[in-house]
Design an enzyme around this catalytic site. Structure first.
Site: not given
Ligand SMILES: *Cc1c(COP(=O)(O)O)cnc(C)c1O
Length: 491
Positions: A108
């Site tokens: 993120k």
């Molecule tokens: C948010 C997140 C995801 C999922 O990603 P999306 O864009 O919501 O599909 C997968 N792995 C981690 C570690 C995340 O923080």
């Protein structure tokens, strides 16, 4: 570039307006009116590629402003690799794209490091001189990524609420040691749902709205459906592809697959935009954990949220409604906003909707999907460590496991790695060494010893950092707390 609503229920807007607004006021998500094609993008730095890709989407931003945002977001203070995203080959047919070199060790960061700067720039362009107060309810990881992104951002403050006894020791320390003059972290006696419901009430409170207006403040969220969070994710698809070409692992123009551990469908959707822009992608492989709504949807055409919610070892993928899917459906129906609205109504009313066969056929041309159970996550981490020495985190392992099962048709597959293995250290340690411990810091040291990989810098010094946020409140004190915090904001 203009943006319109996936439900055609709002005027077209500029990128700055789309980012400042977040989601469409009456429901729906902003999407670009057309998807820009880009020319050759190989060979540049991450920053150069980011400038090209982002300029194509944020055409109302001055180039100098885009450059400023990129440089503020991606530098040696924020990311621990000059490449920003490292691509590591596991063998001739598989690579890992590491999206976790940012300040909180998870994917993120790539979007949340730059999105606040976009928001600040958007406010300037739209001559909005109010002070923005970002409200976040977090179950752990998103809160810290948002805090790091928004800290010290001009004209913006951020308040994060987390469940007092509902996050891990490391997650708690990550949040409570955050510096910056505009960051506020509050523990709520309750669980994550209490925090989330509390924040929803804050957004709806008339009393607070009056108070905010008086102070020239406005609430906003750091939500993952904001276009400003989505578009930065398109960049790393291009840079990762280019890195493989540069290292001679694939030939220029050769098709690859991307395999993505999916929750809200943001990461994989960015891959779809890259594909539509011209990147040679054969298939986007959508990997789910036990919460397999998406896997079922792509197999049957029926999206059905009427099912048990599972808490898994990959908590960031524990989602039943993948918000960004709406953008994908909009593209797959050839911009049929009426159809998208109808499906959304059905989802609201019955928890399900069913895609027609033409849409299903189009989706099948782009996506392969599947899901992985908890035992397979652990065995995949263990087997990969034995096979290549590479340590996967529990989210990445979902993708790596599915990658084993899917017919890649002889093509190279890039596995999207969304968290450092140190972020979910207890599960990882048990998978690679069969050891269990309740001491998270001990688990970090053990993984480092066993794997030889240094502890991620976001986590290594954590125990010695000063705790700056100690406020603990009851759930019914959230509104009063925000009022008090507003006193300290001087726009
Ligand atoms: C948010 C997140 C995801 C999922 O990603 P999306 O864009 O919501 O599909 C997968 N792995 C981690 C570690 C995340 O923080």
């Amino acid at each position: 570039m203009r943006y319109l609503s996936t439900r055609h229920n709002y005027d077209t807007v500029t990128a700055a307006q789309a980012i400042a607004l977040g989601m469409v006021p009456d429901g729906g998500l902003f999407v670009p009116a057309t998807i820009p094609a880009v020319q050759e993008l190989s060979g540049g730095t991450y920053h150069e590629t980011a400038r090209t890709v982002l300029a194509a989407y944020l055409s109302d931003f001055p180039p100098a402003s885009i450059r400023y945002c990129i440089d503020q977001a991606y530098n040696a203070d924020t990311f621990d690799t000059d490449a920003i995203v490292n691509v590591v080959p596991l063998d001739g047919k598989r690579s890992v794209m590491e999206l976790w070199h940012g300040p909180t060790a998870a994917f993120k960061d790539v979007a949340l490091q730059i999105m606040p700067h976009f928001l600040a720039a958007s406010k300037k362009t739209t001559t909005d001189n109010s002070h923005t107060v970002i409200l976040v309810a977090t179950s752990g990881d998103t809160g810290k990524a948002a805090l790091e992104g928004f800290k010290n951002c001009e004209g913006i403050s951020i308040i994060v609420f987390y469940p007092h006894n509902g996050v891990s020791e490391i997650q708690k320390l990550q949040m409570t040691t955050t510096d910056g003059s505009n960051t506020h972290v509050v523990a709520v006696r309750g669980n994550f749902d209490d925090c989330q419901n509390g924040v929803k009430k804050l957004f709806g409170s008339q009393a607070l709205r009056a108070e905010l207006a008086l102070r020239n403040c406005r609430f906003s969220s750091a939500n993952s459906i904001n276009w400003g969070r989505l578009c930065p994710q398109i960049v790393y698809y291009f840079t990762s592809y280019a890195a493989l070409v540069k290292n001679g692992i694939i030939g220029a123009g050769e098709k690859v697959n991307f395999c993505v551990p999916t929750g809200n469908f943001g990461n994989i959707l960015a891959g779809f935009y890259a594909l539509a822009m011209g990147l040679p992608i054969a298939k986007l492989i959508c990997a789910s954990n036990k919460n397999n709504v998406l896997a079922d949807f792509f197999a049957t055409g029926r999206y059905d949220t009427n099912r048990t919610f599972h808490r898994t070892m990959s908590p960031s993928m524990d989602i039943l409604i993948s918000s960004n899917l709406e953008r994908f459906l909009y593209e797959m129906t050839g911009h049929d906003a009426e159809q998208v609205s109808a499906w959304n109504r059905s989802l609201q009313e019955t928890g399900t909707f069913e895609a027609d066969s033409a849409t299903r056929a189009r989706m099948a041309g782009v996506i392969e999907a599947g899901w992985v159970d908890e035992a397979e996550v652990l065995s995949t981490i263990s087997n990969e460590f034995k096979r290549s020495g590479y340590v996967l985190d529990t989210h990445t392992a979902v993708a790596a496991a599915l990658c084993e099962r899917i017919d890649a048709r002889g093509l190279h597959t890039i596995i999207s790695s969304t968290a450092s293995p140190y972020k979910f250290s207890q599960h990882v340690l048990s998978a690679i060494a069969g050891e269990t411990t309740t001491d998270e810091f001990f688990a970090l040291q053990r993984i480092a010893r066993i794997s030889g990989m240094p502890v991620h810098r976001a986590l290594s010094g954590l125990r010695d950092r000063e705790i700056r946020h100690t406020r603990v409140i009851a759930q019914d004190e959230m509104e009063q707390t925000v009022k008090e915090l507003l006193e300290s904001i001087d726009p």
